[in-house]
Design an enzyme around this catalytic site. Sequence first.
Site, PDB file in Angstrom:
ATOM      1  N   LYS A 143       0.862  -1.185   0.000  1.00  0.00           N
ATOM      2  CA  LYS A 143       0.000   0.000   0.000  1.00  0.00           C
ATOM      3  C   LYS A 143       0.898   1.234   0.000  1.00  0.00           C
ATOM      4  O   LYS A 143       1.792   1.366   0.849  1.00  0.00           O
ATOM      5  CB  LYS A 143      -0.883  -0.032   1.242  1.00  0.00           C
TER       6      LYS A 143
HETATM    7  O1  G3P Z   1      -7.860   1.656   5.192  1.00  0.00           O
HETATM    8  C1  G3P Z   1      -8.128   2.950   4.827  1.00  0.00           C
HETATM    9  C2  G3P Z   1      -9.511   3.469   5.135  1.00  0.00           C
HETATM   10  O2  G3P Z   1     -10.466   2.490   4.926  1.00  0.00           O
HETATM   11  C3  G3P Z   1      -9.660   4.235   6.407  1.00  0.00           C
HETATM   12  O3  G3P Z   1     -10.981   4.528   6.745  1.00  0.00           O
HETATM   13  O4  G3P Z   1     -12.638   5.286   8.397  1.00  0.00           O
HETATM   14  O5  G3P Z   1     -10.209   5.858   8.741  1.00  0.00           O
HETATM   15  O6  G3P Z   1     -11.540   6.959   6.955  1.00  0.00           O
HETATM   16  P1  G3P Z   1     -11.349   5.728   7.762  1.00  0.00           P
END
Ligand code: G3P
Length: 215
Positions: free
Chosen positions: A83
Amino acid sequence: MKFFIDTANINEIKEAASMGMVDGVTTNPSLIAKEGREFTEIIKDICAIVDGPISAEVISLDTEGMVREARELVKIHKNIVIKIPMTIDGLKATRMLTDEGIKTNVTLIFSPLQALMAAKAGATYVSPFVGRLDDLAQDGLVLVEQIVTLFDNYGFTTEVIVASVRNPLHVLDSALMGADIATIPFDVLKKLAGHPMTDKGIKAFMDDWNKAQGK
Ligand code: G3P
């Protein structure tokens, strides 16, 4: 649609996998930090549970550092996907790693042109963050729709992982738009399975059954 689980928590991954709902796993530095364990140990444990793409994120911000980290991370397991943040250095790293046959997931995508550039750099996956756009009163799902259209228009094989998923509608709308994958936090995954009418129906069946048994 493939379901990935967006967590580094081993218990959540095990439970979701036992439901047959885990085609892959995505992690990020924040999710890893929450677990309070060593990064590579967590990734090894995940690889032992799930036979699918496992995203592990680099910490370096420069191309050379990203590539160096990536080459070490892929030694952990054949399913590791690197990633990489969507920056110019990230694009360069993506190009180099793709040329070496290493799979990449370009993350923190907030515009369709970022996704297009990542695809041109050879990314295996792109991760648009829908919830974080919604937080800014911008419709995150419009971004998904635009990326799916762009990739279809030009025949890119890069797959779209809808990330920053916060609710079941994010998953439903992404599926209707034809996004390849949604990476779903465990609490949202559980919400997808439920419906109050299902619970009501089970209760009515059980009540009738028990009545007939004289209970
Ligand atoms: O893995 C990346 C992403 O899904 C993070 O989500 O909820 O922290 O915006 P969030």
